[in-house]
Design a protein around this motif. Structure first.
Motif, short mmCIF file in Angstrom:
data_model
loop_
_atom_site.label_atom_id
_atom_site.label_comp_id
_atom_site.label_asym_id
_atom_site.label_seq_id
_atom_site.Cartn_x
_atom_site.Cartn_y
_atom_site.Cartn_z
N ARG A 44 0.80 -1.49 -0.06
CA ARG A 44 0.32 -0.10 -0.25
C ARG A 44 0.71 1.14 -0.11
O ARG A 44 0.30 2.05 -0.76
CB ARG A 44 -0.91 -0.27 1.52
N SER A 45 1.98 0.68 0.62
CA SER A 45 2.91 2.46 1.30
C SER A 45 3.61 2.90 -0.79
O SER A 45 3.47 3.73 -0.81
CB SER A 45 4.30 2.43 1.45
N ARG A 46 4.21 1.21 -1.01
CA ARG A 46 4.64 2.08 -2.24
C ARG A 46 3.57 2.02 -3.72
O ARG A 46 3.87 2.94 -4.35
CB ARG A 46 5.56 0.33 -2.52
N ALA A 47 2.68 1.77 -3.31
CA ALA A 47 1.10 2.01 -4.79
C ALA A 47 1.13 3.56 -4.36
O ALA A 47 0.82 3.66 -5.31
CB ALA A 47 0.19 0.99 -4.42
N GLU A 60 2.88 5.92 -2.85
CA GLU A 60 3.74 6.74 -3.57
C GLU A 60 3.82 6.58 -4.66
O GLU A 60 4.39 7.35 -5.89
CB GLU A 60 5.29 6.66 -2.41
N LEU A 61 4.15 5.56 -5.55
CA LEU A 61 3.83 6.02 -7.35
C LEU A 61 2.42 6.38 -7.47
O LEU A 61 2.45 6.16 -9.01
CB LEU A 61 3.73 4.59 -7.49
N GLY A 62 1.61 6.58 -6.93
CA GLY A 62 0.14 7.58 -7.46
C GLY A 62 -0.87 6.27 -8.10
O GLY A 62 -1.90 6.73 -8.68
N GLY A 121 -3.34 2.53 -12.49
CA GLY A 121 -2.75 3.71 -12.87
C GLY A 121 -1.59 3.63 -14.40
O GLY A 121 -2.02 2.77 -15.03
N PRO A 122 -1.03 4.97 -14.21
CA PRO A 122 0.28 4.52 -15.70
C PRO A 122 0.76 3.79 -15.84
O PRO A 122 1.08 3.52 -14.72
CB PRO A 122 0.98 6.25 -14.86
N ASP A 145 -10.88 3.13 -5.32
CA ASP A 145 -10.53 4.77 -4.73
C ASP A 145 -9.53 4.45 -3.04
O ASP A 145 -10.33 3.89 -2.81
CB ASP A 145 -11.84 5.63 -4.50
N GLY A 146 -8.37 5.72 -4.06
CA GLY A 146 -7.35 4.84 -2.87
C GLY A 146 -6.34 3.84 -3.07
O GLY A 146 -6.80 3.64 -3.87
N PHE A 147 -6.32 3.10 -2.02
CA PHE A 147 -5.55 1.73 -1.97
C PHE A 147 -5.70 1.50 -0.61
O PHE A 147 -5.37 1.63 0.42
CB PHE A 147 -3.81 2.03 -2.33
#
Length: 94
Positions: free
Chosen positions: A27-30, A32-34, A53-54, A89-91
């Motif tokens: 979750r933290s890494r995701a 950070e990557l938006g 995401g992208p 919505d969110g992670f």
């Protein structure tokens, strides 16, 4: 396909990935990557990661999942790519 075009990455992490802070780390890494999506424990001991995401950001998350810095011990990561579906919505950790 452009690196900025939204995609959905579904990845299944195998190994010792439950009860070691793995979902929180994902979750933290995701974030950070938006990326948006979820990380969920499965009954068979795997963790399922769904991220949208992208494409470049999803590819980076996949690299991190396979990298040496994950909590626990990841023995394999199986991936599936598909078009982004939206509606996330969110992670979240599930």
């Amino acid at each position: 396909m452009e690196d900025t075009e939204p995609v959905r990455l579904t990845a299944w992490a195998h190994g010792r990935v439950q009860g070691v802070g793995f979902r929180w780390w994902v979750r933290s890494r995701a974030l950070e990557l938006g990326l948006v999506g979820s990380a969920a424990n499965l009954p068979d001991g795997r963790v399922e990661v769904v991220a949208e995401g992208p494409r470049a950001a999803c590819e980076r998350l996949l690299e991190l999942l396979r990298g040496p810095d994950t909590p626990g011990r990841v023995s394999a990561v199986v991936e599936r790519w598909s078009p982004a579906r939206g509606g996330l919505d969110g992670f979240v950790e599930q």
